[in-house]
Design a protein around this motif. Structure first.
Motif, PDB file in Angstrom:
ATOM      1  N   ASP A 162     -14.287   4.687  -9.740  1.00  4.08           N
ATOM      2  CA  ASP A 162     -13.960   3.966  -8.278  1.00  4.08           C
ATOM      3  C   ASP A 162     -15.371   2.847  -8.084  1.00  4.08           C
ATOM      4  O   ASP A 162     -16.226   3.713  -8.108  1.00  4.08           O
ATOM      5  CB  ASP A 162     -14.034   5.244  -7.264  1.00  4.08           C
ATOM      6  CG  ASP A 162     -13.681   4.582  -5.810  1.00  4.08           C
ATOM      7  OD1 ASP A 162     -13.907   3.629  -5.666  1.00  4.08           O
ATOM      8  OD2 ASP A 162     -13.807   5.675  -5.142  1.00  4.08           O
ATOM      9  N   HIS A 183     -17.570   3.916  -5.415  1.00  2.00           N
ATOM     10  CA  HIS A 183     -17.949   5.396  -5.606  1.00  2.00           C
ATOM     11  C   HIS A 183     -18.181   5.451  -6.916  1.00  2.00           C
ATOM     12  O   HIS A 183     -17.357   6.391  -7.520  1.00  2.00           O
ATOM     13  CB  HIS A 183     -17.297   6.419  -4.604  1.00  2.00           C
ATOM     14  CG  HIS A 183     -17.344   6.240  -3.265  1.00  2.00           C
ATOM     15  ND1 HIS A 183     -18.253   6.552  -2.423  1.00  2.00           N
ATOM     16  CD2 HIS A 183     -16.340   5.797  -2.615  1.00  2.00           C
ATOM     17  CE1 HIS A 183     -17.968   6.161  -1.304  1.00  2.00           C
ATOM     18  NE2 HIS A 183     -16.718   6.020  -1.346  1.00  2.00           N
ATOM     19  N   ASN A 235     -17.677   8.561  -9.055  1.00  2.00           N
ATOM     20  CA  ASN A 235     -16.125   9.313  -9.199  1.00  2.00           C
ATOM     21  C   ASN A 235     -15.442   8.486 -10.352  1.00  2.00           C
ATOM     22  O   ASN A 235     -15.159   7.463 -10.578  1.00  2.00           O
ATOM     23  CB  ASN A 235     -15.505   8.966  -7.840  1.00  2.00           C
ATOM     24  CG  ASN A 235     -14.183   9.440  -7.863  1.00  2.00           C
ATOM     25  OD1 ASN A 235     -13.735  10.242  -8.687  1.00  2.00           O
ATOM     26  ND2 ASN A 235     -13.210   8.918  -7.108  1.00  2.00           N
ATOM     27  N   TYR A 237     -13.187   9.097 -14.176  1.00  2.00           N
ATOM     28  CA  TYR A 237     -12.150   9.580 -14.825  1.00  2.00           C
ATOM     29  C   TYR A 237     -12.398   9.114 -16.354  1.00  2.00           C
ATOM     30  O   TYR A 237     -12.516   8.033 -16.672  1.00  2.00           O
ATOM     31  CB  TYR A 237     -10.959   9.006 -14.406  1.00  2.00           C
ATOM     32  CG  TYR A 237      -9.677   9.581 -15.237  1.00  2.00           C
ATOM     33  CD1 TYR A 237      -9.069  10.919 -14.919  1.00  2.00           C
ATOM     34  CD2 TYR A 237      -9.202   8.657 -16.335  1.00  2.00           C
ATOM     35  CE1 TYR A 237      -8.061  11.176 -15.565  1.00  2.00           C
ATOM     36  CE2 TYR A 237      -8.096   9.203 -17.118  1.00  2.00           C
ATOM     37  CZ  TYR A 237      -7.445  10.624 -16.760  1.00  2.00           C
ATOM     38  OH  TYR A 237      -6.554  10.983 -17.577  1.00  2.00           O
ATOM     39  N   ALA A 261      -3.025  11.083 -10.781  1.00  2.00           N
ATOM     40  CA  ALA A 261      -3.570  12.153  -9.488  1.00  2.00           C
ATOM     41  C   ALA A 261      -5.094  11.913  -9.150  1.00  2.00           C
ATOM     42  O   ALA A 261      -5.064  11.750  -8.039  1.00  2.00           O
ATOM     43  CB  ALA A 261      -3.295  13.589 -10.204  1.00  2.00           C
ATOM     44  N   TRP A 262      -5.852  11.564 -10.142  1.00  2.00           N
ATOM     45  CA  TRP A 262      -7.110  11.267  -9.866  1.00  2.00           C
ATOM     46  C   TRP A 262      -7.074  10.045  -9.068  1.00  2.00           C
ATOM     47  O   TRP A 262      -8.006   9.726  -8.032  1.00  2.00           O
ATOM     48  CB  TRP A 262      -8.023  10.875 -11.110  1.00  2.00           C
ATOM     49  CG  TRP A 262      -9.308  10.342 -10.896  1.00  2.00           C
ATOM     50  CD1 TRP A 262     -10.567  10.994 -10.592  1.00  2.00           C
ATOM     51  CD2 TRP A 262      -9.885   8.932 -10.838  1.00  2.00           C
ATOM     52  NE1 TRP A 262     -11.312  10.138 -10.547  1.00  2.00           N
ATOM     53  CE2 TRP A 262     -11.002   8.861 -10.624  1.00  2.00           C
ATOM     54  CE3 TRP A 262      -8.950   7.757 -11.028  1.00  2.00           C
ATOM     55  CZ2 TRP A 262     -11.952   7.633 -10.632  1.00  2.00           C
ATOM     56  CZ3 TRP A 262      -9.670   6.566 -11.132  1.00  2.00           C
ATOM     57  CH2 TRP A 262     -11.077   6.645 -10.821  1.00  2.00           C
ATOM     58  N   SER A 263      -6.356   9.088  -9.137  1.00  2.00           N
ATOM     59  CA  SER A 263      -6.518   7.806  -8.513  1.00  2.00           C
ATOM     60  C   SER A 263      -5.995   8.000  -7.138  1.00  2.00           C
ATOM     61  O   SER A 263      -6.281   7.294  -6.066  1.00  2.00           O
ATOM     62  CB  SER A 263      -5.385   6.632  -9.233  1.00  2.00           C
ATOM     63  OG  SER A 263      -4.193   6.675  -8.924  1.00  2.00           O
ATOM     64  N   GLU A 264      -5.178   9.007  -6.862  1.00  2.00           N
ATOM     65  CA  GLU A 264      -4.706   9.170  -5.222  1.00  2.00           C
ATOM     66  C   GLU A 264      -5.882   9.174  -4.272  1.00  2.00           C
ATOM     67  O   GLU A 264      -5.878   8.930  -3.345  1.00  2.00           O
ATOM     68  CB  GLU A 264      -3.961  10.476  -5.006  1.00  2.00           C
ATOM     69  CG  GLU A 264      -2.650  10.338  -5.824  1.00  2.00           C
ATOM     70  CD  GLU A 264      -1.564   9.531  -5.038  1.00  2.00           C
ATOM     71  OE1 GLU A 264      -1.899   9.345  -3.807  1.00  2.00           O
ATOM     72  OE2 GLU A 264      -0.852   8.652  -5.720  1.00  2.00           O
ATOM     73  N   GLY A 265      -7.075   9.699  -4.958  1.00  2.00           N
ATOM     74  CA  GLY A 265      -8.372  10.089  -3.920  1.00  2.00           C
ATOM     75  C   GLY A 265      -9.212   8.731  -3.709  1.00  2.00           C
ATOM     76  O   GLY A 265     -10.327   8.890  -3.300  1.00  2.00           O
ATOM     77  N   VAL A 266      -8.604   7.652  -4.580  1.00  2.00           N
ATOM     78  CA  VAL A 266      -9.553   6.266  -4.446  1.00  2.00           C
ATOM     79  C   VAL A 266      -8.911   5.585  -3.348  1.00  2.00           C
ATOM     80  O   VAL A 266      -7.651   5.153  -3.456  1.00  2.00           O
ATOM     81  CB  VAL A 266      -9.438   5.725  -5.795  1.00  2.00           C
ATOM     82  CG1 VAL A 266     -10.225   4.317  -5.520  1.00  2.00           C
ATOM     83  CG2 VAL A 266     -10.184   6.526  -6.839  1.00  2.00           C
ATOM     84  N   GLU A 267      -9.864   5.225  -2.325  1.00  2.00           N
ATOM     85  CA  GLU A 267      -9.361   4.454  -1.067  1.00  2.00           C
ATOM     86  C   GLU A 267      -8.823   3.184  -1.671  1.00  2.00           C
ATOM     87  O   GLU A 267      -7.585   2.747  -1.171  1.00  2.00           O
ATOM     88  CB  GLU A 267     -10.568   4.243  -0.198  1.00  2.00           C
ATOM     89  CG  GLU A 267     -10.024   3.526   1.174  1.00  2.00           C
ATOM     90  CD  GLU A 267     -11.234   3.630   2.207  1.00  2.00           C
ATOM     91  OE1 GLU A 267     -11.217   2.628   2.973  1.00  2.00           O
ATOM     92  OE2 GLU A 267     -12.284   4.291   2.082  1.00  2.00           O
ATOM     93  N   ARG A 319      -7.056   0.616  -4.360  1.00  2.00           N
ATOM     94  CA  ARG A 319      -6.672   1.094  -5.753  1.00  2.00           C
ATOM     95  C   ARG A 319      -6.356  -0.519  -6.520  1.00  2.00           C
ATOM     96  O   ARG A 319      -5.431  -0.349  -7.590  1.00  2.00           O
ATOM     97  CB  ARG A 319      -5.502   1.873  -5.703  1.00  2.00           C
ATOM     98  CG  ARG A 319      -5.972   3.416  -5.311  1.00  2.00           C
ATOM     99  CD  ARG A 319      -5.091   4.432  -5.166  1.00  2.00           C
ATOM    100  NE  ARG A 319      -3.608   4.031  -5.926  1.00  2.00           N
ATOM    101  CZ  ARG A 319      -2.737   4.864  -6.051  1.00  2.00           C
ATOM    102  NH1 ARG A 319      -3.024   6.282  -5.260  1.00  2.00           N
ATOM    103  NH2 ARG A 319      -1.685   4.881  -6.334  1.00  2.00           N
TER     104      ARG A 319
END
Length: 178
Positions: free
Chosen positions: A24, A27, A30, A32, A76-82, A84
């Protein structure tokens, strides 16, 4: 999201992802990273394995996660990134591999836009803006990743290529050029 795909070849419809690194940009802590085996029937180019350092035995090891597992986990991990928007060096390669992997994994909705942020383009523009002539090789841009890294004062990417190291390199290039 800064991404880097290592693959079993260069064509997203017939080759497979073998590892994926991402972070990210807002951030950078963060991150993967995951490795996987090729999907059943995927083609394997020996030249690609020379670049990414995997052996055919490693990328066909049935004890490794599948490309579908990697894809599900990344989405799924990318869902938490504001934000994208995908970014990287020649990121259309990575985007296309991820899109085809998602389709093979049964994802019917692609959550990423077609638009991307490409470090090659950013570097080319930066050079022109600063009165420098981008390198030309075989009558086309010679700004490969190592040339872009060197222009930004960053050492060349170590060989063999690693997807997370690649994503980190792309992120540093973006930060320096912007």
């Amino acid at each position: 999201i800064v991404v880097d795909v290592e693959a079993s070849g260069t064509e997203s419809q017939k080759h497979s992802i073998v590892s994926l690194g991402a972070l990210d940009l807002a951030h950078p802590e963060n991150r993967y990273y995951m490795e996987c085996r090729v999907w059943e029937g995927a083609h394997i180019m020996p030249e690609a394995l020379q670049v990414n350092g995997f052996t055919e035995a490693q990328i066909t090891d049935t004890s490794k996660a599948t490309e579908a597992d990697l894809t599900h986990a990344f989405l799924a991990w990318s869902e938490g990134v504001e934000e994208r928007t995908l970014a990287g060096q020649n990121v259309s390669f990575d985007r296309d591999f991820l899109k085809h992997a998602a389709e093979r994994a049964g994802h019917t909705e692609w959550p990423f836009a077609f638009r991307t942020i490409d470090t090659h383009t950013l570097c080319y523009m930066h050079m022109i803006q600063h009165g420098r002539k981008p390198p030309v090789v075989h009558r086309r841009s010679g700004l490969n990743l190592d040339a872009v890294l060197n222009y930004c004062g960053i050492p060349e990417e170590p060989a063999p290529h690693n997807a997370l190291t690649g994503a980190l390199s792309h992120a540093e290039v973006i930060a320096r050029l912007l």
